[in-house]
Design a protein around this motif. Structure first.
Motif, short mmCIF file in Angstrom:
data_model
loop_
_atom_site.label_atom_id
_atom_site.label_comp_id
_atom_site.label_asym_id
_atom_site.label_seq_id
_atom_site.Cartn_x
_atom_site.Cartn_y
_atom_site.Cartn_z
N THR A 61 -7.06 -12.50 -27.37
CA THR A 61 -6.88 -11.06 -27.22
C THR A 61 -6.52 -10.64 -25.81
O THR A 61 -5.65 -9.79 -25.60
CB THR A 61 -8.16 -10.32 -27.67
N PRO A 121 2.88 -13.64 -22.51
CA PRO A 121 3.31 -14.07 -23.85
C PRO A 121 3.59 -15.56 -23.95
O PRO A 121 3.29 -16.19 -24.97
CB PRO A 121 4.59 -13.25 -24.09
N ARG A 162 -4.43 -13.69 -32.30
CA ARG A 162 -3.33 -13.51 -31.35
C ARG A 162 -3.53 -12.26 -30.50
O ARG A 162 -4.23 -11.32 -30.90
CB ARG A 162 -2.02 -13.39 -32.13
N PRO A 163 -2.89 -12.21 -29.33
CA PRO A 163 -2.98 -11.00 -28.50
C PRO A 163 -2.37 -9.81 -29.22
O PRO A 163 -1.32 -9.94 -29.87
CB PRO A 163 -2.18 -11.36 -27.25
N ALA A 164 -3.01 -8.68 -29.12
CA ALA A 164 -2.50 -7.46 -29.75
C ALA A 164 -3.17 -6.26 -29.09
O ALA A 164 -4.31 -6.36 -28.62
CB ALA A 164 -2.78 -7.46 -31.25
N ALA A 165 -2.44 -5.15 -29.05
CA ALA A 165 -3.01 -3.93 -28.49
C ALA A 165 -4.19 -3.49 -29.35
O ALA A 165 -4.13 -3.54 -30.59
CB ALA A 165 -1.95 -2.84 -28.44
N GLN A 166 -5.26 -3.08 -28.71
CA GLN A 166 -6.47 -2.72 -29.41
C GLN A 166 -6.96 -1.34 -28.99
O GLN A 166 -6.90 -0.99 -27.81
CB GLN A 166 -7.59 -3.74 -29.10
#
Length: 279
Positions: A225, A230, A249-253
């Motif tokens: 996160t 990337p 996976r990394p994602a806006a939260q």
């Protein structure tokens, strides 16, 4: 004589202790204005391996504890964090009111996950219909050791990636991008009945720590996160496939939104048991 204040030393948190990095390195933590704030330990790959070993050693006892007991300990963590509210608000910065609201939200988030500790198995497990004289039951079990890359901001994000991992019986190694509040949170964990090694906190650079954790064969899950590169995230996910790690996976939260169950269930595995009826 003018008294000199004693500056706090920010170390790592591994296996319930606060060691310096084995490399002896540190790095400067600066404010948003570029002013010196503190020196933080710069964890090495050896520190990361030590943290994984500590997490693996703690896993049998923590996963074997009753869910109710894990919930009690998370609630105790919330109590201790509430008691140090002013200190955390000062270290988080960004305005007293906003920082205090972050701490309050973090306490509430811990209590929320504590409440799920003895309920997630009922919601996520099931009794399966079968054509035969058998009971067929599916129950969730923790995956093992989870490597977590915490977001740099806000403090609520750090709590929101740690709590769902440990409440379900996993242990974790956390790469912290905001060292001051993270290591102070380690002090809270160390005084909250949480067994040493369940949570291990590393401060340092993602590019040095993430590849080793992603490729580590004794790590069972990977939460990316907080990864801000990337290419690093892609390489980590590829390395994680070597032993079939479960990956977030990394994602806006939106950390202020209700978290839901996904972060708890992502690092759970389902065990299905057959048992004859009437025996």
């Amino acid at each position: 004589m003018t008294r000199l204040s004693v500056r706090k030393t920010y170390k790592l948190y591994i296996g319930g202790a606060f060691p310096r990095s084995e490399s002896g390195r540190s790095y400067v933590v600066a404010s948003s204005k570029g002013e010196f704030v503190a020196n933080a330990a710069r964890a090495s790959r050896k520190d990361a391996r030590d943290a994984v070993s500590a997490a693996r050693k703690a896993f049998p006892g923590w996963s074997g504890a009753t869910p109710y007991n894990r919930g009690q300990i998370l609630y105790r963590v919330a109590e201790m964090l509430e008691g140090r509210r002013a200190q955390f608000a000062e270290e988080i910065g960004g305005g007293k009111k906003a920082a205090a609201e972050q701490v309050d939200a973090a306490v509430d988030r811990l209590v929320w996950y504590a409440g799920w500790s003895d309920k997630i198995a009922s919601v996520h497990g099931t009794a399966n219909p079968v054509a035969g004289p058998y009971f067929n039951l599916s129950t969730p079990e923790p995956s093992g050791v989870v490597a977590v890359v915490a977001p740099a901001d806000p403090f609520l994000g750090l709590i929101s990636v740690i709590a769902p991992v440990i409440v379900t019986g996993n242990t974790c190694v956390v790469v912290c991008s905001s060292p001051m509040a993270a290591i102070t949170f380690g002090e809270v964990l160390a005084t909250s009945d949480l067994p040493g090694g369940v949570v291990n906190l590393l401060t340092g650079f993602q590019k040095e720590l993430v590849p080793g954790l992603a490729a580590h064969m004794d790590v069972n899950g990977l939460d990316l996160t907080g990864v801000d590169d990337p290419e690093l995230a892609l390489k980590a996910e590829q390395d994680a496939a070597e032993n079939l790690k479960r990956v977030i996976r990394p994602a806006a939260q939106d950390w202020t939104a209700e978290p839901g169950l996904e972060r708890m269930t992502r690092f759970l595995e389902t065990k299905t048991v057959w048992h004859p009826v009437g025996i």
